[in-house]
Design an enzyme around this catalytic site. Structure first.
Site, mmCIF file in Angstrom:
data_model
loop_
_atom_site.group_PDB
_atom_site.id
_atom_site.type_symbol
_atom_site.label_atom_id
_atom_site.label_comp_id
_atom_site.label_asym_id
_atom_site.label_seq_id
_atom_site.Cartn_x
_atom_site.Cartn_y
_atom_site.Cartn_z
ATOM 1 N N TYR A 30 0.792 -1.233 0.000
ATOM 2 C CA TYR A 30 0.000 0.000 0.000
ATOM 3 C C TYR A 30 0.826 1.285 0.000
ATOM 4 C CZ TYR A 30 -3.735 -3.294 1.172
ATOM 5 O OH TYR A 30 -4.627 -4.334 1.153
ATOM 6 N N HIS A 106 -9.012 1.531 -5.267
ATOM 7 C CA HIS A 106 -8.197 0.566 -4.527
ATOM 8 C C HIS A 106 -6.742 0.853 -4.843
ATOM 9 C CE1 HIS A 106 -11.674 -1.673 -3.248
ATOM 10 N NE2 HIS A 106 -12.153 -1.451 -4.464
HETATM 11 C C1 DQA Z 1 -7.809 -2.126 -0.686
HETATM 12 C C2 DQA Z 1 -7.917 -3.564 -1.190
HETATM 13 C C3 DQA Z 1 -8.800 -4.417 -0.267
HETATM 14 O O1 DQA Z 1 -8.838 -5.754 -0.744
HETATM 15 C C4 DQA Z 1 -8.215 -4.434 1.126
HETATM 16 O O2 DQA Z 1 -9.080 -5.139 2.001
HETATM 17 C C5 DQA Z 1 -7.941 -3.058 1.650
HETATM 18 C C6 DQA Z 1 -7.317 -2.089 0.745
HETATM 19 C C7 DQA Z 1 -6.837 -1.292 -1.544
HETATM 20 O O3 DQA Z 1 -6.864 -0.068 -1.408
HETATM 21 O O4 DQA Z 1 -6.059 -1.842 -2.323
HETATM 22 O O5 DQA Z 1 -8.139 -2.778 2.807
HETATM 23 O O6 DQA Z 1 -9.092 -1.516 -0.762
#
Ligand code: DQA
Length: 156
Positions: A30, A106
Site C-alpha cells: 500500500y 483501490h
Molecule cells: C484495498 C484492497 C482491499 O482488498 C483491502 O481489504 C484493503 C485495501 C486497496 O486499497 O487496495 O483494505 O481496498
C-alpha cells in the site's frame, strides 16, 4: 455559502477499515505515504478547481453510509471501502441511494491478488473503479468526479 447563495460544491472522500493505518500498514502493498498526506494533496487538487473535499475515514461501515446519506450538496464521492468492498451490500446500496457518481478506488490491484479480493460487491453500484495505481488512483477518481459533474451540469 457561495456568492450565489448555494452551498459550495464538495466531493466526499470515504476511506474504510484499516486505511487510517496507511504509511505503516503493509507498505510493500500500500506504499509508505499516510492517508493524511494523500488527502491533503487531493484537497489541494480539488481546491484548485473551486471544490471542497469532505473526508470520512472510519473502520465502521455505518459511518461511511451515514456520510453518504448526510452529504446533500456533494457532487460525487470517492470511496476506498477497504475490505468492505468484498462484503458490504449495505454500502453498495448506499452508493445507489446517493444518486451521484461514486468512483471506487483501490490502491492495490485487487485482481492480481487473492481470489477472494476479485469480487467487488460495492463496485457494481459505482460509476467507475480505479485499482492498482496507488495514491494516484485518488487523483484520477477526483478528476473523474469533476469531469462527470461538468458534463452533467452543462446543458446539451
Ligand atoms: C484495498 C484492497 C482491499 O482488498 C483491502 O481489504 C484493503 C485495501 C486497496 O486499497 O487496495 O483494505 O481496498
Amino acid at each position: 455559502m457561495s456568492a450565489t447563495g448555494s452551498p459550495p460544491p464538495v466531493v466526499l472522500c470515504l476511506n474504510g477499515p484499516n486505511l487510517g493505518q496507511l504509511g505503516r500498514r503493509e507498505p510493500a502493498l500500500y506504499g509508505t505515504e499516510t492517508l493524511a498526506a494523500i488527502l491533503d494533496r487531493l484537497e489541494q487538487r480539488a481546491s484548485a478547481r473551486g471544490v471542497g473535499l469532505v473526508r470520512c475515514t472510519s473502520n465502521h461501515e455505518g459511518e461511511l453510509i451515514d456520510a453518504l446519506e448526510r452529504a446533500p450538496s456533494a457532487i460525487g464521492a470517492i470511496c476506498n471501502p477497504g475490505g468492505l468492498s468484498h462484503t458490504s451490500l449495505a454500502l453498495r446500496d448506499a452508493y445507489s441511494a446517493f444518486g451521484r457518481p461514486v468512483v471506487e478506488v483501490h490502491l492495490s490491484n485487487v485482481h492480481a491478488r487473492e481470489p477472494f479480493r476479485h469480487r467487488l460487491l460495492t463496485a457494481g453500484a459505482a460509476r467507475g473503479v480505479v485499482s492498482g495505481l496507488g495514491a494516484y488512483g485518488y487523483e484520477l477518481a477526483l478528476d473523474a468526479v469533476l469531469t462527470l459533474w461538468g458534463k452533467e451540469a452543462t446543458p446539451a
